[in-house]
Design a protein around this motif. Structure first.
Motif, PDB file in Angstrom:
ATOM      1  N   UNK A   1       0.844  -1.180   0.000  1.00  0.00           N
ATOM      2  CA  UNK A   1       0.000   0.000   0.000  1.00  0.00           C
ATOM      3  C   UNK A   1       0.886   1.237   0.000  1.00  0.00           C
ATOM      4  N   UNK A   2       0.429   2.236  -0.689  1.00  0.00           N
ATOM      5  CA  UNK A   2       1.169   3.488  -0.791  1.00  0.00           C
ATOM      6  C   UNK A   2       0.422   4.575  -0.023  1.00  0.00           C
ATOM      7  N   UNK A   3       1.173   5.484   0.549  1.00  0.00           N
ATOM      8  CA  UNK A   3       0.595   6.599   1.289  1.00  0.00           C
ATOM      9  C   UNK A   3       0.770   7.882   0.486  1.00  0.00           C
ATOM     10  N   UNK A   4      -0.290   8.674   0.426  1.00  0.00           N
ATOM     11  CA  UNK A   4      -0.261   9.950  -0.264  1.00  0.00           C
ATOM     12  C   UNK A   4      -0.761  11.032   0.672  1.00  0.00           C
ATOM     13  N   UNK A   5      -0.068  12.178   0.650  1.00  0.00           N
ATOM     14  CA  UNK A   5      -0.436  13.312   1.497  1.00  0.00           C
ATOM     15  C   UNK A   5      -1.084  14.388   0.637  1.00  0.00           C
ATOM     16  N   UNK A   6      -2.189  14.913   1.123  1.00  0.00           N
ATOM     17  CA  UNK A   6      -2.833  16.034   0.439  1.00  0.00           C
ATOM     18  C   UNK A   6      -2.245  17.311   1.030  1.00  0.00           C
ATOM     19  N   UNK A   7      -1.884  18.246   0.141  1.00  0.00           N
ATOM     20  CA  UNK A   7      -1.298  19.497   0.606  1.00  0.00           C
ATOM     21  C   UNK A   7      -2.148  20.681   0.172  1.00  0.00           C
ATOM     22  N   UNK A   8      -2.134  21.702   1.001  1.00  0.00           N
ATOM     23  CA  UNK A   8      -2.834  22.950   0.715  1.00  0.00           C
ATOM     24  C   UNK A   8      -1.917  24.079   1.164  1.00  0.00           C
ATOM     25  N   UNK A   9      -1.470  24.880   0.230  1.00  0.00           N
ATOM     26  CA  UNK A   9      -0.532  25.969   0.516  1.00  0.00           C
ATOM     27  C   UNK A   9       0.707  25.479   1.258  1.00  0.00           C
ATOM     28  N   UNK A  10       1.222  24.333   0.849  1.00  0.00           N
ATOM     29  CA  UNK A  10       2.452  23.806   1.425  1.00  0.00           C
ATOM     30  C   UNK A  10       2.291  23.084   2.746  1.00  0.00           C
ATOM     31  N   UNK A  11       1.060  22.939   3.229  1.00  0.00           N
ATOM     32  CA  UNK A  11       0.817  22.233   4.485  1.00  0.00           C
ATOM     33  C   UNK A  11       0.049  20.943   4.218  1.00  0.00           C
ATOM     34  N   UNK A  12       0.420  19.896   4.930  1.00  0.00           N
ATOM     35  CA  UNK A  12      -0.267  18.617   4.794  1.00  0.00           C
ATOM     36  C   UNK A  12      -1.595  18.689   5.545  1.00  0.00           C
ATOM     37  N   UNK A  13      -2.681  18.336   4.843  1.00  0.00           N
ATOM     38  CA  UNK A  13      -4.003  18.390   5.464  1.00  0.00           C
ATOM     39  C   UNK A  13      -4.553  17.013   5.814  1.00  0.00           C
ATOM     40  N   UNK A  14      -4.092  15.982   5.069  1.00  0.00           N
ATOM     41  CA  UNK A  14      -4.480  14.604   5.389  1.00  0.00           C
ATOM     42  C   UNK A  14      -3.605  13.633   4.619  1.00  0.00           C
ATOM     43  N   UNK A  15      -3.580  12.410   5.117  1.00  0.00           N
ATOM     44  CA  UNK A  15      -2.810  11.344   4.480  1.00  0.00           C
ATOM     45  C   UNK A  15      -3.737  10.157   4.283  1.00  0.00           C
ATOM     46  N   UNK A  16      -3.744   9.604   3.068  1.00  0.00           N
ATOM     47  CA  UNK A  16      -4.594   8.466   2.758  1.00  0.00           C
ATOM     48  C   UNK A  16      -3.768   7.339   2.135  1.00  0.00           C
ATOM     49  N   UNK A  17      -4.287   6.143   2.255  1.00  0.00           N
ATOM     50  CA  UNK A  17      -3.645   4.961   1.687  1.00  0.00           C
ATOM     51  C   UNK A  17      -4.277   4.667   0.331  1.00  0.00           C
ATOM     52  N   UNK A  18      -3.421   4.360  -0.641  1.00  0.00           N
ATOM     53  CA  UNK A  18      -3.858   4.030  -1.993  1.00  0.00           C
ATOM     54  C   UNK A  18      -3.549   2.555  -2.241  1.00  0.00           C
ATOM     55  N   UNK A  19      -4.465   1.807  -2.845  1.00  0.00           N
ATOM     56  CA  UNK A  19      -4.201   0.394  -3.142  1.00  0.00           C
ATOM     57  C   UNK A  19      -2.979   0.229  -4.047  1.00  0.00           C
TER      58      UNK A  19
END
Length: 72
Positions: A1-19
């Motif tokens: 599983x891979x982890x991806x971080x969502x960013x907004x203006x250079x700040x991480x807002x959440x991290x989700x797992x991708x199959x």
């Protein structure tokens, strides 16, 4: 599983797992397929200080994903 971080203006807002079968297109999978929008970057638990480490805790020469694992 891979982890991806969502960013907004250079700040991480959440991290989700991708199959595993969607890792190669993680940004598109999250932003478009799941309708979450935004910017997504891959992150790894195995990357510390810009070095990729193996399961034995030793540098393994793998590609580091960013500098450290992303955190909110």
């Amino acid at each position: 599983m891979a982890h991806f971080a969502q960013t907004d203006n250079g700040k991480v807002t959440r991290i989700l797992v991708v199959p595993d079968d969607e890792e190669h297109r993680g940004h598109e999978y999250l932003a478009v397929d799941l309708g979450l929008g935004g910017a997504w970057v891959q992150t790894s638990f195995n990357t510390h200080a810009g070095v990729h480490y193996g399961s034995d805790g030793q540098p393994d020469g793998g590609p580091p994903l960013n500098f450290n694992y992303a955190g909110i």
